[in-house]
Design a protein around this motif. Sequence first.
Motif, PDB file in Angstrom:
ATOM      1  N   GLU A  46       1.449  -1.208  -0.395  1.00 30.36           N
ATOM      2  CA  GLU A  46       0.003   0.078  -0.479  1.00 30.36           C
ATOM      3  C   GLU A  46       1.008   1.449  -0.181  1.00 30.36           C
ATOM      4  O   GLU A  46       0.393   2.328   0.107  1.00 30.36           O
ATOM      5  CB  GLU A  46      -1.126  -0.002   1.277  1.00 30.36           C
ATOM      6  CG  GLU A  46      -0.400   0.313   2.820  1.00 30.36           C
ATOM      7  CD  GLU A  46       0.455  -0.837   2.988  1.00 30.36           C
ATOM      8  OE1 GLU A  46       0.577  -2.040   2.036  1.00 30.36           O
ATOM      9  OE2 GLU A  46       1.091  -0.564   4.022  1.00 30.36           O
ATOM     10  N   ASP A  55       6.606  -5.313  12.851  1.00 23.91           N
ATOM     11  CA  ASP A  55       5.974  -4.264  12.343  1.00 23.91           C
ATOM     12  C   ASP A  55       4.951  -3.468  13.396  1.00 23.91           C
ATOM     13  O   ASP A  55       4.665  -1.814  13.723  1.00 23.91           O
ATOM     14  CB  ASP A  55       5.605  -3.721  10.609  1.00 23.91           C
ATOM     15  CG  ASP A  55       4.547  -2.927  10.513  1.00 23.91           C
ATOM     16  OD1 ASP A  55       4.477  -2.898   9.588  1.00 23.91           O
ATOM     17  OD2 ASP A  55       4.396  -1.502  11.139  1.00 23.91           O
ATOM     18  N   ASP A  97       7.005   8.727   8.711  1.00 29.61           N
ATOM     19  CA  ASP A  97       7.695   7.627   7.750  1.00 29.61           C
ATOM     20  C   ASP A  97       9.208   7.928   7.518  1.00 29.61           C
ATOM     21  O   ASP A  97       9.926   7.150   7.251  1.00 29.61           O
ATOM     22  CB  ASP A  97       6.706   6.913   7.291  1.00 29.61           C
ATOM     23  CG  ASP A  97       5.945   5.586   6.993  1.00 29.61           C
ATOM     24  OD1 ASP A  97       6.092   5.311   8.014  1.00 29.61           O
ATOM     25  OD2 ASP A  97       5.007   5.501   5.817  1.00 29.61           O
TER      26      ASP A  97
HETATM   27  C1  GZL Z   1       4.457   1.520  10.517  1.00 26.62           C
HETATM   28  C2  GZL Z   1       3.661   0.778   9.073  1.00 26.62           C
HETATM   29  C3  GZL Z   1       2.820   1.903   8.527  1.00 26.62           C
HETATM   30  C4  GZL Z   1       3.264   3.214   7.737  1.00 26.62           C
HETATM   31  C5  GZL Z   1       2.718   2.916   6.073  1.00 26.62           C
HETATM   32  O1  GZL Z   1       4.771   0.786  10.939  1.00 26.62           O
HETATM   33  O2  GZL Z   1       2.816  -0.221   9.681  1.00 26.62           O
HETATM   34  O3  GZL Z   1       1.997   1.395   7.406  1.00 26.62           O
HETATM   35  O4  GZL Z   1       3.182   4.041   8.948  1.00 26.62           O
HETATM   36  C6  GZL Z   1       2.646   1.791   5.555  1.00 26.62           C
HETATM   37  O5  GZL Z   1       2.676   3.696   5.387  1.00 26.62           O
HETATM   38  O6  GZL Z   1       1.789   1.355   4.735  1.00 26.62           O
END
Ligand code: GZL
Length: 321
Positions: A41, A118, A255
């Motif tokens: 994405e 993440d 980001d």
């Molecule tokens: C953050 C990640 C998020 C980012 C987006 O760790 O999960 O998902 O900030 C990404 O850019 O789509």
Amino acid sequence: MRRTLRQALQALLAVTLVGAAAAGHAEDKKIVLGFAQVGAESAWRTANTVSVKSAAKDAGITLKFSDAQQKQENQIKAIRSYIAQKVDVIAFSPVVESGWEPVLEEAKRAHIPVVLTDRMIDAKDPSLYVTMIGSDFLEEGRRGGRWLEEHYKDDKGPINIVELQGTVGSAPANDRHAGLMEIIKNDPKFKVIASQSGDFTLAGGKQVMEAFAKTYGKQINVVYAHNDDMALGAIQAMEEAGMKPGKDVTVVSFDATKGGLQAAAAGKINVDVECSPLLGPQLMDTVKKIVAGEQVPHRIVTNETVFPMNVAAQVLPTRKY
Ligand code: GZL
């Protein structure tokens, strides 16, 4: 007596040789990691996928990889297939926080360790995953809020904020919002006048910002975008509406991708809060430790910083994503 002793020694030697062979084989057997990725994405996600794939190759780990197109049911299907394939470890970045217990119970019953990368999950039972490697999104939101407080310290307000939220129900969206609110809740000059999800995509950010520009126009002082892709979409929408992002509208983003920092260097994003996607090496080290039976911390937080507009240009040449 002598015969029995000889037989016993022979049996002991045989067991030792078999054990050594098995251990040797175990050391030679390549680790198989099943990774269920959110999707593709954003630039952040693409960089995260590159990091995971290249780190697996460098680590000599066999990687089974799936892209869920941002759909939870696809991630659950991928995890189930890794269980069926009896991989050594499963890792995934949960697209949303809730709804993971059933499939993680299945992984636990199959004795396959799970690593979150993440994003976090909402689970009562912490034993459903071995560790979570990733950013502290709440702190990221606080950093955005603190920057706004400092930026507007001599302004009595009102400061009207429109918020472009990430994927509904995702940890980064929930926590980047909560972190901002924690900081500004005691300062009445700040007001979030609108908040809507752009699903972390450029198109989504542009679409939501077009609607905000139409509805609120010059009332908007700040755009608080949960990632660079939505901020870049919002910048396109603001310029098409005759607004000047980074000048008459302050833009806060997250980001710190190359795209975001280039926009900051061009004066269109005022501050970019770093969120590193380069989790691959840490993930592979952790997978090896788990397979070797070593202890790993239940939470591994990535170190990050904040890039105001005036430093963007100088850091750009060293950025890896
Ligand atoms: C953050 C990640 C998020 C980012 C987006 O760790 O999960 O998902 O900030 C990404 O850019 O789509």
